[in-house]
Design a protein around this motif. Structure first.
Motif, PDB file in Angstrom:
ATOM      1  N   GLU A 113       0.834  -1.208   0.000  1.00 57.53           N
ATOM      2  CA  GLU A 113       0.000   0.000   0.000  1.00 57.53           C
ATOM      3  C   GLU A 113       0.867   1.256   0.000  1.00 57.53           C
ATOM      4  OE1 GLU A 113      -3.222   2.341   2.893  1.00 57.53           O
ATOM      5  OE2 GLU A 113      -2.390   0.384   3.480  1.00 57.53           O
ATOM      6  N   LYS A 114       0.509   2.228  -0.844  1.00 56.14           N
ATOM      7  CA  LYS A 114       1.214   3.507  -0.860  1.00 56.14           C
ATOM      8  C   LYS A 114       0.766   4.331   0.347  1.00 56.14           C
ATOM      9  CE  LYS A 114       1.881   3.910  -5.876  1.00 56.14           C
ATOM     10  NZ  LYS A 114       1.648   4.761  -7.080  1.00 56.14           N
ATOM     11  N   ILE A 115       1.718   4.671   1.216  1.00 53.24           N
ATOM     12  CA  ILE A 115       1.378   5.410   2.434  1.00 53.24           C
ATOM     13  C   ILE A 115       1.908   6.846   2.399  1.00 53.24           C
ATOM     14  CG2 ILE A 115       1.229   3.332   3.853  1.00 53.24           C
ATOM     15  CD1 ILE A 115       4.060   3.889   4.844  1.00 53.24           C
ATOM     16  N   GLY A 116       2.562   7.196   1.317  1.00 53.04           N
ATOM     17  CA  GLY A 116       3.077   8.553   1.197  1.00 53.04           C
ATOM     18  C   GLY A 116       4.052   8.664   0.053  1.00 53.04           C
ATOM     19  N   LYS A 117       4.691   9.828  -0.053  1.00 47.04           N
ATOM     20  CA  LYS A 117       5.675  10.061  -1.115  1.00 47.04           C
ATOM     21  C   LYS A 117       6.726  11.054  -0.625  1.00 47.04           C
ATOM     22  CE  LYS A 117       4.600  10.312  -5.525  1.00 47.04           C
ATOM     23  NZ  LYS A 117       4.111  10.771  -6.857  1.00 47.04           N
ATOM     24  N   PHE A 118       7.995  10.735  -0.933  1.00 44.27           N
ATOM     25  CA  PHE A 118       9.093  11.653  -0.650  1.00 44.27           C
ATOM     26  C   PHE A 118       9.335  12.514  -1.883  1.00 44.27           C
ATOM     27  CE2 PHE A 118      10.629   8.176   2.310  1.00 44.27           C
ATOM     28  CZ  PHE A 118      10.402   8.897   3.471  1.00 44.27           C
ATOM     29  N   PRO A 119       9.443  13.829  -1.725  1.00 42.44           N
ATOM     30  CA  PRO A 119       9.722  14.701  -2.867  1.00 42.44           C
ATOM     31  C   PRO A 119      11.180  14.558  -3.301  1.00 42.44           C
ATOM     32  CG  PRO A 119       9.748  15.984  -0.866  1.00 42.44           C
ATOM     33  CD  PRO A 119       9.309  14.598  -0.470  1.00 42.44           C
TER      34      PRO A 119
END
Length: 305
Positions: free
Chosen positions: A50-56
């Motif tokens: 599951e995608k729980i976020g994203k780092f820029p």
């Protein structure tokens, strides 16, 4: 019996001492996100997680675990290989940003030489993009005065910008995006240095000692047209210049010295100040039509306020 207990305590302390540095080294391994559109963070080390976020892009992350789980994919025709890493947001004591922890694909990470440290980790959230006719040059989590080839800060083939206060070019992510995908790029860097005589006394010498120049350009390897600018090794650059100009080191303190006006070398007994004023970037573009284009970026360093 006491000797047995003492031996047991020593062994326990010795074992702990061996483990502790390994844990510390593991926690201090820092990577920078090198994905143009950001890097997805998942709950499990798998593309099905599951995608729980994203780092820029440009974000610093701390390595918690290399799972050893291998992944290979193709990005715009270029193979990208790596493992699944468990990481978390790198946060300094003054930061208030939330910590995101999860699994990411290491193929889009660049390893930092050491832990980055400067106030812009907390204060600088903006990016800077310099626009040229045939490419864009972006700096992530790094602010400068903006410019373009049509602005008044351009002289011939060089764009001049100034680093904003509380920024530090070292360990920052750079990205060169050509307007044509078939263009190949090489990136080089060096530093503009100056040396001047501290507290020049005209009664003792007729001419004030002064020198300005720069060393040879060094290539900065690109990964998908991205690179981490190295930390500026001020003392190493200074020592190299001292040897090159046959100057002597000095540890003498002179009245009024402070900050960038500290005399660290001398010539014939005259105190000299060494200063790194600018970082110079050289971008070489090889176009598909066989032509080569060279552009330069001159970044004046801020040294705080």
């Amino acid at each position: 019996m006491k000797n047995h207990y003492l031996l047991l305590v020593v062994l326990m302390l010795s074992a702990h001492a061996k483990l502790w540095p390994q844990q510390q080294a593991k926690e201090s391994t820092i990577y920078t996100v090198a994905a143009k559109n950001g890097l997805s963070v998942r709950s499990e080390p798998s593309t099905s997680g599951e995608k729980i976020g994203k780092f820029p892009p440009g974000e610093y992350v701390v390595l918690l675990e290399d799972t050893g789980s291998y992944l290979s994919l193709v990005d715009n025709g270029v193979p990208v290989n790596g493992n699944w890493f468990k990481v978390k947001t790198m946060r300094n004591s003054w930061d208030t940003k939330p910590i995101l922890t999860g699994y990411v694909f290491s193929g889009y990470l660049l390893k930092n030489e050491s832990k980055p440290y400067n106030p812009s980790d907390a204060l600088t959230t903006a990016n800077t993009t310099l626009k040229f006719d045939s490419f864009d040059l972006s700096f992530y989590f790094y602010e400068t005065e903006t410019g373009s080839e049509t602005s008044p800060i351009v002289k011939q083939d060089t764009v001049f910008v100034s680093e904003d206060v509380f920024n530090d070019l070292g360990d920052r992510l750079l990205y060169i995006e050509p307007k044509e995908s078939t263009t190949s790029i090489a990136l080089f860097y060096t530093f503009k240095e100056s040396i001047w005589e501290y507290n020049f006394d005209a009664t003792k010498s007729k001419e004030k000692y002064a020198w300005e120049g720069y060393g040879p350009y060094k290539e900065l390897p690109l990964t998908r047209n991205m690179a981490l600018f190295p930390k500026i090794a001020y003392e190493k650059v200074e020592t190299s210049r001292e040897v090159n100009l046959k100057l002597k080191d000095t540890l003498v303190h002179y009245p009024g010295e402070m900050g960038g006006t500290t005399a660290t070398m001398s010539y014939q007994g005259r105190p000299l100040v060494h200063f790194i004023a600018d970082a110079l970037l050289k971008i070489v573009l090889h176009h598909s039509n066989g032509t080569t284009e060279i552009k330069y970026v001159n970044i004046t360093l801020s040294y705080g306020c």
